[in-house]
Write an enzyme that holds these catalytic residues in place. Sequence first.
Site, mmCIF file in Angstrom:
data_model
loop_
_atom_site.group_PDB
_atom_site.id
_atom_site.type_symbol
_atom_site.label_atom_id
_atom_site.label_comp_id
_atom_site.label_asym_id
_atom_site.label_seq_id
_atom_site.Cartn_x
_atom_site.Cartn_y
_atom_site.Cartn_z
ATOM 1 N N SER A 140 -1.551 11.832 14.257
ATOM 2 C CA SER A 140 -2.146 11.265 13.055
ATOM 3 C C SER A 140 -3.639 11.116 13.298
ATOM 4 C CB SER A 140 -1.525 9.896 12.759
ATOM 5 O OG SER A 140 -2.294 9.171 11.829
ATOM 6 N N TYR B 43 0.252 0.858 14.853
ATOM 7 C CA TYR B 43 0.449 2.292 14.621
ATOM 8 C C TYR B 43 -0.569 3.111 15.407
ATOM 9 C CZ TYR B 43 1.043 6.666 11.996
ATOM 10 O OH TYR B 43 1.264 7.976 11.633
#
Length: 229
Positions: free
Chosen positions: A131, A144
Amino acid sequence: MATHLVTGAGSGIGEAITRRLCDRGDELLLLARDEERGAELVSRFPGSRALVADLADPAGISEALRRQQPPGRLDSVLHVAGVVDLGAVDELGVGLWRETVDVNLLGPAELTRLVLPSLRAARGHVVFVNSGAGLSANPRWSAYAASKHGLRALADSLRAEEREHGVRVTSLYPSRTATPMQAKVHQQEGKQYDPSDWIAPDSVATTVLTALDLPRDAEITDLTVRPGP
């Protein structure tokens, strides 16, 4: 015919990748957290086979795979599954941190460790769909982003270690992509979600297939994908 083990095949980027591989006739092993989910995935992708193991329980993956006898050769492992929950550091408890790190980092690390002999046998490929949060961390993204920064480190170390065995390792860093996860993120951010604003999952799938299909004289190590102009 290549054999691929895919996590996160049920939605978003993982579903797009799985559909493309299925359409071209490759053999697919789809990781599922339980038997019911496995049956659902197999029904959606004809000819595939479910491999039941829960990334949220990294310590249990070894026993789960032992009972199911994965193939002796794997051309790729595609790590696409992930979870996200936003919150400031003073809001996030240990339980949420643990779930995020287990699914996004420890589960992939353990799954990779267990199938490395099969990858080495095929001079295969490990793809981590990371990501943009694996490259920089914004407010409320600490858990995250930390898990994705760790995934980047895992990939870098694995690449250096497995080069002698002919195993290629790619980290892909897509920006915001039009997936159910992105809809959840927008809800947590209190923002209106319009999928047309973001990258289509199939576009990310194209980059994954490009990395997989690259001739053996080259390797895509890190690739950032952003929304087009």
